[in-house]
Scaffold this active site. Sequence first.
Site, mmCIF file in Angstrom:
data_model
loop_
_atom_site.group_PDB
_atom_site.id
_atom_site.type_symbol
_atom_site.label_atom_id
_atom_site.label_comp_id
_atom_site.label_asym_id
_atom_site.label_seq_id
_atom_site.Cartn_x
_atom_site.Cartn_y
_atom_site.Cartn_z
ATOM 1 N N MET A 1 0.818 -1.204 0.000
ATOM 2 C CA MET A 1 0.000 0.000 0.000
ATOM 3 C C MET A 1 0.857 1.261 0.000
ATOM 4 S SD MET A 1 -2.988 -1.064 -0.383
ATOM 5 C CE MET A 1 -3.703 0.572 -0.320
ATOM 6 N N ASP B 1 10.720 3.397 5.818
ATOM 7 C CA ASP B 1 10.550 2.027 6.298
ATOM 8 C C ASP B 1 11.791 1.658 7.101
ATOM 9 O OD1 ASP B 1 8.476 -0.391 5.215
ATOM 10 O OD2 ASP B 1 10.310 -1.079 6.177
ATOM 11 N N VAL C 1 1.272 1.137 7.519
ATOM 12 C CA VAL C 1 1.851 -0.114 8.000
ATOM 13 C C VAL C 1 0.759 -1.181 8.041
ATOM 14 C CG1 VAL C 1 3.605 1.120 9.319
ATOM 15 C CG2 VAL C 1 1.480 0.432 10.459
ATOM 16 N N SER D 1 -8.016 0.101 6.701
ATOM 17 C CA SER D 1 -9.147 -0.298 5.876
ATOM 18 C C SER D 1 -10.397 -0.578 6.690
ATOM 19 C CB SER D 1 -8.790 -1.553 5.067
ATOM 20 O OG SER D 1 -8.485 -2.638 5.935
ATOM 21 N N HIS E 1 -8.215 5.974 3.253
ATOM 22 C CA HIS E 1 -8.148 4.556 2.916
ATOM 23 C C HIS E 1 -8.072 4.380 1.407
ATOM 24 C CE1 HIS E 1 -10.304 0.485 2.380
ATOM 25 N NE2 HIS E 1 -8.991 0.313 2.431
#
Length: 365
Positions: free
Chosen positions: A14, A33, A90, A119, A140
């Site tokens: 994502m 990250d 994440v 989500s 989202h």
Amino acid sequence: MGVSKIGILGAGTMGSGIAIASAARGIAVTLYDVTESQLAKAKGEAATFFGRAVDKGRMSAADSDAAQARVATSGALQDLAEADLLIEAVFEDFDLKARTLEALSPVARPDALIATNTSCLKVSDLAQHVAAPERFLGLHYFSPAQINPLVEVVRGDATGDATIAEALAFCEATGKKPLLCKDHFGFAVNRFFCPYTNEASRCVDDGLGTPVQIDRVAQEALGVAAGPFFVQNIIKPRINLHAVRNLKPLGPFYAPADYLTKAGEAEESFDLGTDPGPDPTRDRPIAERLLGATFLPVLEELDEDVAGPGDIDMGAEVALRFGRQPCELMDSLGRAEVERLVRPLAERYGVALPESLARVGSLRG
């Protein structure tokens, strides 16, 4: 304020997709990250995406190079300090997201927007882990984020009007279709998509059909481009199982089916097998279960004012490619038929028939 620079926390599927979608529209992106290999993979995915755009004549080589240059990577949170918008992307786990947001808050500019790409989890619950909840909301994105045009813009209990306005403008500036919705588990689209896919597994559990047969019936009943098992194999059963489990507070109807649980926990894909072909006697009960499991949560979210019928149908069409959208389909079937489809599930799981059932026939005006 306007958003010209964003930071994304999490360079997975994502996060990298959001980065590509934003960079393609002129936004400078810093992708964070903790895993260097994940950052390298994300950069490679951006290069591949923009390279294919050149090959297909959708982008010039110069524009491709410029878009790739707009995606920077970093393993240091401090490198996100100048972002106008920070998006947490994440894994869909509340504790992990909460810890990430707590670490992010001291780094963010006081006037920066902070968003979660959850989500299904409630934005208002996550907002308790953000220093300035009035600047916090849900964004989202739907997978694949670099292609799928829908973004649910979720207003938490503390989210300010200016935050919503800026987020809507950002979505439109990056070529996304925003769906503004109320904060509730599953929001507007996953609220019915998860139960629909889950009911497909329950049909297998109950011996009504095989995955490939159920996929075909779903295509016929809802006009979907691909059936629930085919789609889950793309997004991974493990991911869908986690999303279904996050709807647990909504009641037993939303509890995951055994077939989905087994595939998800084993991190396996569904074996689609060979379709024996249409059989009206066997297909009809499957179609009725899939329709009922789609209509019941849609009616519930209409009761809760999560989103309006038009927006729910837009989400179904744009994000999920439903050829027959839930509210429009219910209107065409009429109240009596919709009640006939929904009542068995309501009785099986001990839930009241939604009040919005009375509006069926004129949901879309």
